[in-house]
Design an enzyme around this catalytic site. Structure first.
Site, PDB file in Angstrom:
ATOM      1  N   ARG A 185     -12.462  -8.130   5.281  1.00  0.00           N
ATOM      2  CA  ARG A 185     -12.429  -6.932   6.123  1.00  0.00           C
ATOM      3  C   ARG A 185     -13.783  -6.242   6.239  1.00  0.00           C
ATOM      4  O   ARG A 185     -13.906  -5.272   6.979  1.00  0.00           O
ATOM      5  CB  ARG A 185     -11.414  -5.930   5.566  1.00  0.00           C
ATOM      6  CG  ARG A 185      -9.990  -6.442   5.477  1.00  0.00           C
ATOM      7  CD  ARG A 185      -9.056  -5.385   4.947  1.00  0.00           C
ATOM      8  NE  ARG A 185      -7.736  -5.909   4.656  1.00  0.00           N
ATOM      9  CZ  ARG A 185      -6.741  -5.199   4.132  1.00  0.00           C
ATOM     10  NH1 ARG A 185      -6.943  -3.920   3.850  1.00  0.00           N
ATOM     11  NH2 ARG A 185      -5.577  -5.757   3.885  1.00  0.00           N
ATOM     12  N   LYS A 240       3.342 -15.219   1.345  1.00  0.00           N
ATOM     13  CA  LYS A 240       3.012 -13.807   1.192  1.00  0.00           C
ATOM     14  C   LYS A 240       4.005 -13.013   2.049  1.00  0.00           C
ATOM     15  O   LYS A 240       4.212 -13.357   3.218  1.00  0.00           O
ATOM     16  CB  LYS A 240       1.586 -13.549   1.665  1.00  0.00           C
ATOM     17  CG  LYS A 240       1.198 -12.077   1.726  1.00  0.00           C
ATOM     18  CD  LYS A 240      -0.256 -11.925   2.121  1.00  0.00           C
ATOM     19  CE  LYS A 240      -0.649 -10.459   2.224  1.00  0.00           C
ATOM     20  NZ  LYS A 240      -2.103 -10.272   2.406  1.00  0.00           N
ATOM     21  N   GLU A 296      -8.194 -11.656  -4.916  1.00  0.00           N
ATOM     22  CA  GLU A 296      -8.224 -11.908  -3.476  1.00  0.00           C
ATOM     23  C   GLU A 296      -9.183 -10.906  -2.842  1.00  0.00           C
ATOM     24  O   GLU A 296      -8.917  -9.709  -2.834  1.00  0.00           O
ATOM     25  CB  GLU A 296      -6.829 -11.740  -2.873  1.00  0.00           C
ATOM     26  CG  GLU A 296      -6.783 -11.845  -1.357  1.00  0.00           C
ATOM     27  CD  GLU A 296      -5.435 -11.458  -0.780  1.00  0.00           C
ATOM     28  OE1 GLU A 296      -5.403 -10.990   0.382  1.00  0.00           O
ATOM     29  OE2 GLU A 296      -4.410 -11.597  -1.486  1.00  0.00           O
TER      30      GLU A 296
END
Length: 211
Positions: free
Chosen positions: A48, A132, A44
């Site tokens: 960012r 999640k 993943e």
């Protein structure tokens, strides 16, 4: 919501999904290859940094042995951008209807974020059963997830946030946890220095975790 977006198999690929922040796109391919060498076949890449989409694009094109996903999907536009870059699944830290609608429109599997029972129930109503749990440690950790298993036995989680080699096994022992997400496999120092051997060593240990 169409169940084609439900990532029921994502949680079974590896005990750990590496959650990676990439600051240099040139690190993307060797990093992914180092993870594969250690037995990890899913990654993943978080949205960012300015090079995140480029990193996803490179991994998708050059490392076919790893399933590449985009994390920190926090705005509706992120979903289409990640899909265009080659992401094969999407991960959100939290969930809003507009965000999930945009993610669903890509047709990609989605791992939506939840931190409370109410948020989890809202996602159940939308058709999701794999979530999640973020931020895992700050939101109550192992004890909280154990408590959710009683009233919500249909849910499976990928806890992320504060997970480390020291506490990963405790999460993986829970019946409602399929895998954990963690950044410890790809330390910033290793990426900065190109120490891919260390990444492979950490990946090998993570791949051997029992669940």
């Amino acid at each position: 919501m169409s169940t084609q977006n439900e990532p029921t198999d994502l949680l079974g690929i590896s005990p750990v999904i590496p959650v990676v922040v990439i600051d240099d796109a040139d690190h993307a391919v060797p990093l992914a290859r180092a993870l594969v060498a250690g037995g990890i076949s899913i990654i993943e890449v978080t949205l960012r940094t300015p090079v995140a989409l480029q990193a996803i694009e490179r991994i998708a094109a050059e490392v076919p042995d790893i399933l590449i996903g985009a994390g920190t999907v926090t705005a509706p536009a992120h979903a289409a951008q990640a899909a265009s870059a080659g992401a094969r699944f999407l991960v959100t830290p939290g969930s809003t209807r507009s965000l999930l609608q945009s993610a669903e429109e890509t047709g990609l599997p989605i791992l939506p974020g939840a931190a409370t029972a109410s948020e989890a129930l809202q996602l159940v109503e939308m058709g999701y059963s794999s979530l999640k749990f973020f931020p895992a440690e700050a939101a109550g950790g192992v004890g909280y997830l154990r408590s959710l298993a009683g009233p919500l036995p249909q849910l499976r989680f990928c806890p992320t946030g504060g997970i480390s080699p020291d506490n990963a096994a405790g999460y993986l022992a829970l019946p409602n946890v399929g895998c954990v997400g963690g950044s410890w496999l790809t330390p910033a120092k290793a990426l900065a220095t190109g120490d891919w051997k260390s990444v492979t060593t950490l990946a090998t240990a993570a791949a051997a975790l029992q669940r």
